[in-house]
Design a protein around this motif. Structure first.
Motif: not given
Length: 148
Positions: A51-59, A87-94, A121-122
């Motif tokens: 999304x906007x050049x940033x991975x939301x699913x940790x590649x 589905x996403x994968x963020x460092x905060x476990x979202x 909403x994440x």
């Protein structure tokens, strides 16, 4: 004998076209009534949700689905509201993103626009509200989410 066959053939051809003129015509079907409601839905599997050049699913792979009921006020104006989940994968476990959005899609001749607002909403974070106006060339998908 040849004259008799020739006469019978000429008589059959003449009477056939005369009888065809008296055949009843089939009634034309009435055009279908205009139904202003439409529904769009879909799902996808992505190898990397960006999304906007940033991975939301940790590649990593991600799945998405959306549902969007639409109401066509007339041929040049559409109202819509919808929801999508990714589905996403963020460092905060979202692990999920859920969007609720709505808007209006007017068309003026060859120019089509998409005026909308979206609540993103994440999981584990406060909702973020975004609004936009997008120009969408005719003949393309009117949803401008991926272009912003």
């Amino acid at each position: 004998m040849k004259k008799l066959v020739l006469l019978a053939t000429a008589l059959a051809m003449a009477s056939g076209s005369a009888l065809a003129a008296d055949m009843p015509l089939k009634a034309e079907k009435a055009p279908a009534a205009f139904d202003p409601w439409d529904i769009a839905f879909g799902a996808a599997v992505m190898n990397d949700y960006v999304f906007r050049g940033v991975t939301q699913s940790n590649h990593r792979p991600s799945v998405t689905a959306y549902f969007e009921p639409r109401y066509n006020v007339n041929k040049d104006l559409q109202l819509y509201i919808g929801t999508s989940a990714e589905s996403i994968s963020f460092a905060n476990r979202a692990a999920a993103e859920v969007d609720v959005y709505g808007g209006i899609r007017p068309t003026f001749g060859a120019a089509a626009f998409d005026l909308a607002t979206r609540l993103r909403r994440l999981a584990g974070q406060a909702p973020v509200s975004q609004s936009y106006v997008a120009y969408v060339p005719n003949g393309t998908d009117a949803s401008a989410w991926d272009r912003l």
